[in-house]
Enzyme design. Sequence first.
Site, PDB file in Angstrom:
ATOM      1  N   GLU A  61       0.851  -1.300   0.207  1.00 43.48           N
ATOM      2  CA  GLU A  61      -0.040  -0.449  -0.257  1.00 43.48           C
ATOM      3  C   GLU A  61       0.932   1.238  -0.041  1.00 43.48           C
ATOM      4  OE1 GLU A  61      -2.637  -0.374   3.697  1.00 43.48           O
ATOM      5  OE2 GLU A  61      -3.634  -1.431   3.146  1.00 43.48           O
ATOM      6  N   LYS A  74       2.421   4.571   1.338  1.00 43.92           N
ATOM      7  CA  LYS A  74       2.019   4.996   2.911  1.00 43.92           C
ATOM      8  C   LYS A  74       2.363   6.155   2.689  1.00 43.92           C
ATOM      9  CE  LYS A  74       6.174   5.116   6.191  1.00 43.92           C
ATOM     10  NZ  LYS A  74       5.905   6.829   6.987  1.00 43.92           N
ATOM     11  N   ARG A 131      -0.440   9.725  11.739  1.00 41.25           N
ATOM     12  CA  ARG A 131      -1.036   8.675  11.834  1.00 41.25           C
ATOM     13  C   ARG A 131      -2.917   9.302  12.521  1.00 41.25           C
ATOM     14  NH1 ARG A 131       1.242   2.331  12.345  1.00 41.25           N
ATOM     15  NH2 ARG A 131      -0.443   1.804  13.215  1.00 41.25           N
ATOM     16  N   ARG A 147      -0.218   8.956  16.692  1.00 39.83           N
ATOM     17  CA  ARG A 147      -0.070   7.703  16.675  1.00 39.83           C
ATOM     18  C   ARG A 147       0.804   7.511  18.149  1.00 39.83           C
ATOM     19  NH1 ARG A 147       5.738   5.343  15.229  1.00 39.83           N
ATOM     20  NH2 ARG A 147       6.798   5.359  16.585  1.00 39.83           N
ATOM     21  N   GLU A 181      -4.184   7.233   7.666  1.00 40.34           N
ATOM     22  CA  GLU A 181      -3.754   8.540   7.360  1.00 40.34           C
ATOM     23  C   GLU A 181      -3.925   9.576   7.623  1.00 40.34           C
ATOM     24  OE1 GLU A 181       0.069   7.818   8.583  1.00 40.34           O
ATOM     25  OE2 GLU A 181       1.035   9.236   7.727  1.00 40.34           O
ATOM     26  N   GLU A 236       5.274   8.099   1.466  1.00 43.34           N
ATOM     27  CA  GLU A 236       7.814   8.178   1.463  1.00 43.34           C
ATOM     28  C   GLU A 236       7.627   6.771   1.111  1.00 43.34           C
ATOM     29  OE1 GLU A 236       5.569   8.791   5.744  1.00 43.34           O
ATOM     30  OE2 GLU A 236       7.909  10.318   5.834  1.00 43.34           O
ATOM     31  N   LYS A 254       1.925  -5.556   3.486  1.00 45.98           N
ATOM     32  CA  LYS A 254       1.485  -6.443   4.625  1.00 45.98           C
ATOM     33  C   LYS A 254       0.659  -7.560   4.413  1.00 45.98           C
ATOM     34  CE  LYS A 254      -1.261  -2.045   6.107  1.00 45.98           C
ATOM     35  NZ  LYS A 254      -2.847  -0.878   6.041  1.00 45.98           N
TER      36      LYS A 254
END
Length: 469
Positions: free
Chosen positions: A341, A343, A348, A364, A396, A451, A456
Site C-alpha cells: 500500500e 505509505k 497517523r 500515534r 493516515e 514516503e 502487509k
Amino acid sequence: MSNASAKKKRKLEETVDTPPTRVDDKTLVLISDSKKPKSDRVTKLKSKFGLLKKKPSDFDPEKVSCWEKRERVPFMFLSLAFDLIAAESGRIVITHILCNMLRTVIATTPDDLLPTVYLAANEIAPAHEGIKLGMGKGSYIIKAISEAFGRTESHVEQQYTQLGDLGLVANGSRSSQTMIFMPKPLTVVKVADTLRLIAKESGKGSKDKKKDLMKALLVATTDCEPLYLTRLLQDNLRLGFSRQTVLAALGQAAVYNEEHSKPPPNIKNPLDEAATIVKEVFSMLPVYDIIVGALLTSGVWNLPKTCNLTLGVPVRPMLAKATTRVDLILEKFKDTVFTAEYKYDGERAQIYYMEDGTVEIFSRHAERNTGKYPDVALVLSRLKKPTVKSFILDCEVVTFNREKEKILPLQKLHDSFEEDLGYFQFATALTSNDIGELQEFLKASIDIGCEGLMIKSLYSNATYEPAKY
DNA sequence: CTTGTCTGCCCC
DNA sequence: ATTCTGC
DNA sequence: GCAGAATGGGCAGACAAG
C-alpha cells in the site's frame, strides 16, 4: 509559651517521625542528617530490602515489609527497590526485584498497587488523557531543589554539569544539609498524587505552583529518596527498565498472589504466560487503573476477559518495519501472499466513532487530536453507512489537493464506507510479487508525494495486533 | 499587549 | 525520529 | 536479530516578564 503556639508545637511533634533527639520547649537541636540515628522504621527497612533480590520462588513478602497491613506503603520502600535495581543490568533480575516489590505491596496494602505501578513505570496518567508534568528536566526542577535544600541555583547548576545527574545533586545537597526535624515519611500515594497535582496545574502562575509542589516533596525526602524523586520528576529513572518490564513483573506478581483462579492446566510456564497476558492486555487497553483493578478482583488469568478493546481508549497502533530494497520484501514474504500500500506522508490517526455519534481522534502516541481535524470528524457520519453503529479506523490523515489525483479502493472496507475523493479514501494498493511491478509502484507512490510503501500479509491468519511497546 | 523562554510519553 | 546496547 | 533504552534537532504552543 502561649496557648496557640503550644498547640502548634504538639501538632508538629505528632507529625514528626520519631524525633532522633529529644526536642524540648526551649532548645532546638540541629542535627546533621548524616550523623543522626536513623528511625527504627528506616533501619528495619534497610536491613531487609536486600531480600527483594531473591528468586521470586524463594521470596516471602511478609519478611520484607515492616509496615502494618493496609498502612500506606512508604516511598522509601520503592526507593530502596530502585537502589537495588540500580546495581543490576540484566532484565531478568530487575524483573524479579520489581515482581517481589509488587508482591509485597499486594500482600500488605493492595490499595497502593496502582500508585506503585504508576511510579515504577514513571507515568502519571493514561496516555490518552494527555496529563503531563509540563516542566521539562531543567530550570524549574533546579529551582525547586535549590530552594528545598538551601542552595543557590548556580551552585545546583554547577553541580549538575559536574555530575551529569540532577538526582545525585539532590542526594548530595540533602545529605549535607542540616535538618531540624526528621520530616514525616513520604508515601507512594503521596508522591503519585502530587505528581498529578503538578501536572494539573496550568495557566498563569502555574510554573511557580508546580515548583512549590515539587519543593514540598523534596523537603520530605531522606536517604536515597531525593535521587529517585528527582529522576521521577525529570521523567527519566535511568534504571535500565521501563513499562514493559513493569508489566511483566506485575503479571508475575499476580501469579504468586493468585487467589482467584489457578492457571489453566495446559500452561507450561505460568510466570512467562502471565507476563505476556498483562503486556498484551495493556496494548489493547493501556490504562493501568483498569488492569490493576481487574487483576486484584478477578486475577491475571481472567484478564483477557475483563480487559478488552474499548471505544474511546486508543490502542497502541501496529508499527511497520523499514526496509531498503524491494527484493528484500520478496525474500521476507516468500511464502506469503501480501499486498503493498502507498505509505502516505501524513499523520497517523486512530479514529473512534462511538454509538452516540461522538468522535475521538488520536495520534500515534495516543495524543488527543480530536480538535485538530474538525473536518474529518464531520465527514465521518456522512460517509458511514447507516448499518454501522460504531467503529475504529486506523488511518493516515493527509493534506490533499482535491483537483488532482484519483484513488483506487481497497475492497474489504468498501462495504462499510463510501469513499469521497479528497475527504475519505482507501490506500492505493497493489497485490503482486513481480519485482518490476513493485519497483514501479514504489516509484509511483513517491511521485505523488508518498514516503514509500507499506507491505502487509494477506493471509487469513494475519492479524492486526497492537504494538508491544 | 509584545517579546522572550521553555516545553514536549515531540518525531508533524 | 535515529542510534546504541544488552540479551 | 530483536526489544528496549538513550539521544538529538526542530517547531509550534504555553507561559512568564516587561
